[in-house]
Write a protein that holds these residues in place. Structure first.
Motif, PDB file in Angstrom:
ATOM      1  N   ASN A   1     -18.894   7.282  15.699  1.00 23.28           N
ATOM      2  CA  ASN A   1     -19.194   7.223  17.125  1.00 23.28           C
ATOM      3  C   ASN A   1     -18.032   7.796  17.926  1.00 23.28           C
ATOM      4  O   ASN A   1     -16.865   7.578  17.586  1.00 23.28           O
ATOM      5  CB  ASN A   1     -19.434   5.774  17.554  1.00 23.28           C
ATOM      6  N   TYR A   2     -18.364   8.507  18.989  1.00 27.91           N
ATOM      7  CA  TYR A   2     -17.301   9.049  19.834  1.00 27.91           C
ATOM      8  C   TYR A   2     -17.555   8.716  21.298  1.00 27.91           C
ATOM      9  O   TYR A   2     -18.690   8.565  21.739  1.00 27.91           O
ATOM     10  CB  TYR A   2     -17.162  10.564  19.643  1.00 27.91           C
ATOM     11  N   ALA A   3     -16.477   8.597  22.053  1.00 30.62           N
ATOM     12  CA  ALA A   3     -16.546   8.241  23.468  1.00 30.62           C
ATOM     13  C   ALA A   3     -16.435   9.482  24.340  1.00 30.62           C
ATOM     14  O   ALA A   3     -15.876  10.505  23.935  1.00 30.62           O
ATOM     15  CB  ALA A   3     -15.419   7.268  23.817  1.00 30.62           C
ATOM     16  N   SER A   4     -16.976   9.379  25.548  1.00 27.86           N
ATOM     17  CA  SER A   4     -16.773  10.424  26.555  1.00 27.86           C
ATOM     18  C   SER A   4     -16.831   9.781  27.931  1.00 27.86           C
ATOM     19  O   SER A   4     -17.102   8.587  28.065  1.00 27.86           O
ATOM     20  CB  SER A   4     -17.839  11.523  26.445  1.00 27.86           C
ATOM     21  N   ASN A   5     -16.608  10.588  28.959  1.00 30.14           N
ATOM     22  CA  ASN A   5     -16.654  10.079  30.332  1.00 30.14           C
ATOM     23  C   ASN A   5     -18.031  10.242  30.956  1.00 30.14           C
ATOM     24  O   ASN A   5     -18.165  10.223  32.174  1.00 30.14           O
ATOM     25  CB  ASN A   5     -15.601  10.778  31.194  1.00 30.14           C
ATOM     26  N   GLY A   6     -19.075  10.401  30.144  1.00 32.10           N
ATOM     27  CA  GLY A   6     -20.431  10.443  30.682  1.00 32.10           C
ATOM     28  C   GLY A   6     -21.238  11.607  30.154  1.00 32.10           C
ATOM     29  O   GLY A   6     -20.689  12.638  29.746  1.00 32.10           O
ATOM     30  N   ASN A   7     -22.555  11.456  30.165  1.00 31.19           N
ATOM     31  CA  ASN A   7     -23.449  12.516  29.709  1.00 31.19           C
ATOM     32  C   ASN A   7     -23.272  13.776  30.550  1.00 31.19           C
ATOM     33  O   ASN A   7     -23.319  13.732  31.777  1.00 31.19           O
ATOM     34  CB  ASN A   7     -24.908  12.049  29.807  1.00 31.19           C
TER      35      ASN A   7
ATOM     36  N   GLY B   1     -20.203  21.620  11.994  1.00 27.53           N
ATOM     37  CA  GLY B   1     -21.317  21.215  11.152  1.00 27.53           C
ATOM     38  C   GLY B   1     -21.349  19.727  10.867  1.00 27.53           C
ATOM     39  O   GLY B   1     -21.719  19.303   9.769  1.00 27.53           O
ATOM     40  N   ILE B   2     -20.960  18.919  11.864  1.00 26.86           N
ATOM     41  CA  ILE B   2     -20.975  17.468  11.693  1.00 26.86           C
ATOM     42  C   ILE B   2     -21.883  16.849  12.751  1.00 26.86           C
ATOM     43  O   ILE B   2     -22.252  17.495  13.737  1.00 26.86           O
ATOM     44  CB  ILE B   2     -19.559  16.855  11.802  1.00 26.86           C
ATOM     45  N   ARG B   3     -22.238  15.584  12.550  1.00 17.79           N
ATOM     46  CA  ARG B   3     -23.105  14.879  13.499  1.00 17.79           C
ATOM     47  C   ARG B   3     -22.530  13.495  13.761  1.00 17.79           C
ATOM     48  O   ARG B   3     -22.334  12.715  12.839  1.00 17.79           O
ATOM     49  CB  ARG B   3     -24.527  14.780  12.943  1.00 17.79           C
ATOM     50  N   MET B   4     -22.246  13.216  15.042  1.00 16.13           N
ATOM     51  CA  MET B   4     -21.715  11.918  15.442  1.00 16.13           C
ATOM     52  C   MET B   4     -22.555  11.364  16.587  1.00 16.13           C
ATOM     53  O   MET B   4     -23.307  12.089  17.235  1.00 16.13           O
ATOM     54  CB  MET B   4     -20.246  12.046  15.866  1.00 16.13           C
ATOM     55  N   THR B   5     -22.416  10.075  16.851  1.00 16.80           N
ATOM     56  CA  THR B   5     -23.181   9.409  17.903  1.00 16.80           C
ATOM     57  C   THR B   5     -22.351   9.313  19.175  1.00 16.80           C
ATOM     58  O   THR B   5     -21.208   8.850  19.150  1.00 16.80           O
ATOM     59  CB  THR B   5     -23.604   7.998  17.456  1.00 16.80           C
ATOM     60  N   HIS B   6     -22.948   9.729  20.284  1.00 14.75           N
ATOM     61  CA  HIS B   6     -22.260   9.751  21.573  1.00 14.75           C
ATOM     62  C   HIS B   6     -22.376   8.401  22.271  1.00 14.75           C
ATOM     63  O   HIS B   6     -23.457   7.836  22.388  1.00 14.75           O
ATOM     64  CB  HIS B   6     -22.876  10.843  22.454  1.00 14.75           C
TER      65      HIS B   6
ATOM     66  N   LEU C   1     -14.932   2.592  18.122  1.00 14.67           N
ATOM     67  CA  LEU C   1     -15.373   3.972  18.027  1.00 14.67           C
ATOM     68  C   LEU C   1     -14.322   4.730  17.229  1.00 14.67           C
ATOM     69  O   LEU C   1     -13.205   4.241  17.038  1.00 14.67           O
ATOM     70  CB  LEU C   1     -15.552   4.603  19.413  1.00 14.67           C
ATOM     71  N   GLN C   2     -14.681   5.930  16.785  1.00 14.78           N
ATOM     72  CA  GLN C   2     -13.775   6.630  15.874  1.00 14.78           C
ATOM     73  C   GLN C   2     -13.061   7.833  16.477  1.00 14.78           C
ATOM     74  O   GLN C   2     -12.009   8.233  15.979  1.00 14.78           O
ATOM     75  CB  GLN C   2     -14.554   7.086  14.628  1.00 14.78           C
ATOM     76  N   ALA C   3     -13.606   8.437  17.522  1.00 14.02           N
ATOM     77  CA  ALA C   3     -12.998   9.675  18.004  1.00 14.02           C
ATOM     78  C   ALA C   3     -13.390   9.938  19.450  1.00 14.02           C
ATOM     79  O   ALA C   3     -14.302   9.313  19.997  1.00 14.02           O
ATOM     80  CB  ALA C   3     -13.431  10.853  17.126  1.00 14.02           C
ATOM     81  N   MET C   4     -12.701  10.887  20.055  1.00 14.00           N
ATOM     82  CA  MET C   4     -13.054  11.360  21.394  1.00 14.00           C
ATOM     83  C   MET C   4     -12.184  12.563  21.735  1.00 14.00           C
ATOM     84  O   MET C   4     -11.140  12.790  21.120  1.00 14.00           O
ATOM     85  CB  MET C   4     -12.836  10.265  22.442  1.00 14.00           C
ATOM     86  N   PHE C   5     -12.639  13.342  22.689  1.00 12.29           N
ATOM     87  CA  PHE C   5     -11.768  14.317  23.317  1.00 12.29           C
ATOM     88  C   PHE C   5     -11.157  13.645  24.534  1.00 12.29           C
ATOM     89  O   PHE C   5     -11.814  12.868  25.231  1.00 12.29           O
ATOM     90  CB  PHE C   5     -12.534  15.581  23.722  1.00 12.29           C
ATOM     91  N   LEU C   6      -9.897  13.948  24.786  1.00 12.98           N
ATOM     92  CA  LEU C   6      -9.140  13.242  25.810  1.00 12.98           C
ATOM     93  C   LEU C   6      -8.350  14.244  26.641  1.00 12.98           C
ATOM     94  O   LEU C   6      -7.710  15.136  26.087  1.00 12.98           O
ATOM     95  CB  LEU C   6      -8.184  12.262  25.126  1.00 12.98           C
ATOM     96  N   PRO C   7      -8.374  14.125  27.981  1.00 14.44           N
ATOM     97  CA  PRO C   7      -7.522  14.998  28.799  1.00 14.44           C
ATOM     98  C   PRO C   7      -6.052  14.756  28.470  1.00 14.44           C
ATOM     99  O   PRO C   7      -5.636  13.614  28.267  1.00 14.44           O
ATOM    100  CB  PRO C   7      -7.841  14.568  30.238  1.00 14.44           C
TER     101      PRO C   7
END
Length: 238
Positions: free
Chosen positions: A144-150, A166-171, A189-195
């Motif tokens: 699962n990965y985090a973000s600041n919104g859809n 070529g991977i699939r994770m849950t948003h 959660l396991q990952a995210m992109f971060l500013p």
């Protein structure tokens, strides 16, 4: 990141502007990268000689705050501190958006740019982007990965990364990016992109491990930058 204000055909210039407090609306939560630099901007705007009232109105990748400002009186006393998502991405992903970036706003000035970094929970058995991709490929849909919104830039960054790798994770979208970062740190959660401005291991009890930076960016936890693992500085390692 940019500052914009609402506009209509009836708006007119005011020779004595400003003559009352100015509201600076931040379309993201407290502690977000946009919030951090916007408050610095708000301090500078104080040189106009009027109080600057800074307010956070987060939600839906910046849509809620942007909608609020679009409905405000177009007199120059309500400013929006927004980001790329609100003006260039969300309008193409949302069928019924109550504002039109070109019709309802006038840009005042761009004031900041920020790189994004891939971070992961420090307990994952991956010490490079290659290893993280391999780990995720063995567990399709289970990370699962985090973000600041859809529709936000961090959401699309991870989707683009996942597609190229070529991977699939849950948003899992968050109104408050700091909470998402906390959940990556604690392993919910396991990952995210971060500013980049948000990645400060000194102020985080259990910081996520940095897995991606450009060649001049920071490194943490013994991880390597993309340029260490790939022939192209910003390529995806297979």
């Amino acid at each position: 990141m940019c500052v914009a204000m609402p506009i209509t055909g009836t708006a007119s210039a005011q020779s004595n502007y400003p003559n009352k407090p100015i509201r600076l609306i931040i379309a993201f939560g407290a502690g977000a990268a946009v919030d951090t630099v916007s408050r610095i901007l708000g301090t500078g705007l104080g040189s106009l000689g009027q109080p600057i009232i800074v307010e956070n109105k987060p939600g839906a990748a910046g849509i809620l705050g942007t909608e609020f400002v679009a409905r405000a009186t177009p007199d120059g006393y309500t400013l929006l501190s927004g980001a790329t998502a609100s003006f260039a991405i969300v309008p193409h992903l949302t069928a019924k958006l109550s504002y039109d970036p070109a019709r309802d706003f006038v840009a005042v000035a761009p004031f900041a740019r920020s790189a994004s970094l891939l971070v992961i929970n420090p307990s994952l058995p991956a010490n490079s982007v290659k290893e993280f991709i391999a780990y995720a490929k063995e567990r399709p849909g289970k990370l699962n990965y985090a973000s600041n919104g859809n529709g936000g830039t961090l959401h699309l960054a991870m989707e683009m990364f996942s597609s190229m790798a070529g991977i699939r994770m849950t948003h899992v979208p968050y109104n408050n990016l700091t909470l998402g970062m906390t959940h990556v740190s604690t392993g919910e959660l396991q990952a995210m992109f971060l500013p980049l401005p948000k990645f400060n291991p000194v102020t985080i009890e259990r910081p996520p491990r940095l897995e991606n930076s450009n060649s001049s960016g920071p490194r943490s936890g013994g991880s390597r930058s993309w340029s260490d693992d790939c022939s192209a500085p910003h390529g995806i390692c297979q």
